[in-house]
Design a protein around this motif. Sequence first.
Motif, PDB file in Angstrom:
ATOM      1  N   ARG A  20       0.956  -1.083   0.017  1.00 24.96           N
ATOM      2  CA  ARG A  20       0.105   0.014  -0.062  1.00 24.96           C
ATOM      3  C   ARG A  20       0.929   1.268   0.091  1.00 24.96           C
ATOM      4  N   ILE A  21       1.909   1.182   1.030  1.00 20.28           N
ATOM      5  CA  ILE A  21       2.790   2.268   0.689  1.00 20.28           C
ATOM      6  C   ILE A  21       3.330   2.754  -0.519  1.00 20.28           C
ATOM      7  N   ARG A  22       4.099   1.594  -1.112  1.00 20.63           N
ATOM      8  CA  ARG A  22       4.473   1.600  -2.645  1.00 20.63           C
ATOM      9  C   ARG A  22       3.573   2.008  -3.508  1.00 20.63           C
ATOM     10  N   MET A  23       2.125   1.804  -3.525  1.00 21.56           N
ATOM     11  CA  MET A  23       1.143   2.208  -4.206  1.00 21.56           C
ATOM     12  C   MET A  23       0.887   3.544  -4.104  1.00 21.56           C
ATOM     13  N   ARG A  24       0.902   4.039  -2.925  1.00 17.42           N
ATOM     14  CA  ARG A  24       0.721   5.564  -2.510  1.00 17.42           C
ATOM     15  C   ARG A  24       1.792   6.201  -2.984  1.00 17.42           C
ATOM     16  N   GLN A  25       2.920   6.032  -2.850  1.00 16.91           N
ATOM     17  CA  GLN A  25       4.319   6.641  -3.481  1.00 16.91           C
ATOM     18  C   GLN A  25       4.023   6.740  -5.151  1.00 16.91           C
ATOM     19  N   ALA A  26       3.658   5.702  -5.617  1.00 12.90           N
ATOM     20  CA  ALA A  26       3.487   5.507  -7.053  1.00 12.90           C
ATOM     21  C   ALA A  26       2.413   6.551  -7.715  1.00 12.90           C
ATOM     22  N   MET A  27       1.491   6.735  -6.761  1.00 16.01           N
ATOM     23  CA  MET A  27       0.175   7.664  -7.027  1.00 16.01           C
ATOM     24  C   MET A  27       0.979   9.126  -7.027  1.00 16.01           C
ATOM     25  N   THR A  29       4.104   9.994  -7.428  1.00 18.52           N
ATOM     26  CA  THR A  29       5.337  10.142  -8.286  1.00 18.52           C
ATOM     27  C   THR A  29       4.815   9.725  -9.653  1.00 18.52           C
ATOM     28  N   GLY A  30       3.934   9.141 -10.009  1.00 16.52           N
ATOM     29  CA  GLY A  30       3.586   8.625 -11.358  1.00 16.52           C
ATOM     30  C   GLY A  30       4.396   7.174 -11.762  1.00 16.52           C
ATOM     31  N   GLU A  31       4.958   6.550 -10.916  1.00 10.62           N
ATOM     32  CA  GLU A  31       5.997   5.438 -11.138  1.00 10.62           C
ATOM     33  C   GLU A  31       4.874   4.333 -11.610  1.00 10.62           C
ATOM     34  N   GLU A  32       5.041   4.032 -12.810  1.00 11.47           N
ATOM     35  CA  GLU A  32       4.214   3.087 -13.670  1.00 11.47           C
ATOM     36  C   GLU A  32       4.167   1.687 -12.951  1.00 11.47           C
ATOM     37  N   ARG A  33       5.225   1.036 -12.391  1.00  9.58           N
ATOM     38  CA  ARG A  33       5.294  -0.047 -12.179  1.00  9.58           C
ATOM     39  C   ARG A  33       4.338  -0.581 -10.871  1.00  9.58           C
ATOM     40  N   TYR A  34       4.049   0.405 -10.072  1.00  8.30           N
ATOM     41  CA  TYR A  34       3.505   0.167  -8.805  1.00  8.30           C
ATOM     42  C   TYR A  34       1.753   1.014  -8.952  1.00  8.30           C
ATOM     43  N   LEU A  35       1.421   1.507  -9.916  1.00 10.38           N
ATOM     44  CA  LEU A  35       0.263   2.066 -10.418  1.00 10.38           C
ATOM     45  C   LEU A  35      -0.885   0.986 -10.135  1.00 10.38           C
ATOM     46  N   PRO A  36      -1.989   1.256  -9.755  1.00  9.16           N
ATOM     47  CA  PRO A  36      -3.084   0.202  -9.982  1.00  9.16           C
ATOM     48  C   PRO A  36      -3.336  -0.158 -11.430  1.00  9.16           C
ATOM     49  N   LEU A  37      -4.060  -1.123 -11.790  1.00 12.48           N
ATOM     50  CA  LEU A  37      -4.341  -1.571 -13.105  1.00 12.48           C
ATOM     51  C   LEU A  37      -4.928  -0.686 -13.872  1.00 12.48           C
ATOM     52  N   ARG A  38      -5.789   0.323 -13.554  1.00 12.06           N
ATOM     53  CA  ARG A  38      -6.725   1.083 -14.161  1.00 12.06           C
ATOM     54  C   ARG A  38      -5.951   2.356 -14.637  1.00 12.06           C
ATOM     55  N   ASP A  39      -4.761   2.454 -13.910  1.00 11.32           N
ATOM     56  CA  ASP A  39      -3.692   3.580 -14.443  1.00 11.32           C
ATOM     57  C   ASP A  39      -2.553   3.378 -15.215  1.00 11.32           C
ATOM     58  N   LYS A  40      -2.568   2.227 -15.369  1.00  4.28           N
ATOM     59  CA  LYS A  40      -1.051   1.375 -16.256  1.00  4.28           C
ATOM     60  C   LYS A  40      -1.503   1.658 -17.515  1.00  4.28           C
ATOM     61  N   GLY A  41      -0.361   1.805 -18.090  1.00  2.96           N
ATOM     62  CA  GLY A  41      -0.095   1.533 -19.788  1.00  2.96           C
ATOM     63  C   GLY A  41       0.379   3.014 -20.137  1.00  2.96           C
ATOM     64  N   PRO A  42       0.858   3.031 -21.464  1.00  2.00           N
ATOM     65  CA  PRO A  42       1.193   4.298 -22.224  1.00  2.00           C
ATOM     66  C   PRO A  42       0.123   5.136 -22.442  1.00  2.00           C
ATOM     67  N   GLN A  43      -0.980   4.628 -23.137  1.00  2.52           N
ATOM     68  CA  GLN A  43      -2.134   5.435 -23.176  1.00  2.52           C
ATOM     69  C   GLN A  43      -2.726   5.899 -22.233  1.00  2.52           C
TER      70      GLN A  43
END
Length: 148
Positions: A20-27, A29-43
Amino acid sequence: MPNDRKAAKDANRKAVQEERIRMRQAMDTGEERYLPLRDKGPQKRFVRDFVDARWVLGEFLIIFALIFVVLSFVQDINVQAFILVGFWVLLALVAVDAFILGRQLKKRLTAKFGEVERGAVWYGVMRGLQLRRMRLPKPQVKRGQYPA
């Protein structure tokens, strides 16, 4: 035996908390690897950057709605009629702006990626209706800094 179960439960809880902490940090910083599935991808990244670079009328809808609610307590019927008409005009403008945003997104996504990923345009329109400060993942571009 109960101690092993308890230790396993604690380890699992700790792992979930770290995720959860990693996901929150990804939210943030925009780090693609730890984003939730709905936010992933180049598009989705392109859509986020495009919407965040643009001024969208929908992001101010909540603020204006609160102002209209406060003003609606005025007892004068003429003022209330004006407020109601103003709110409907604002809603119509937001709908038109969202339609234009959707068309622009679809056009640019098609030009850049070929086929548009299902839900990408709707993702952008819904992001445009949120206050910029409240958007998750956090905006990674400044206004006017459109993606290439």
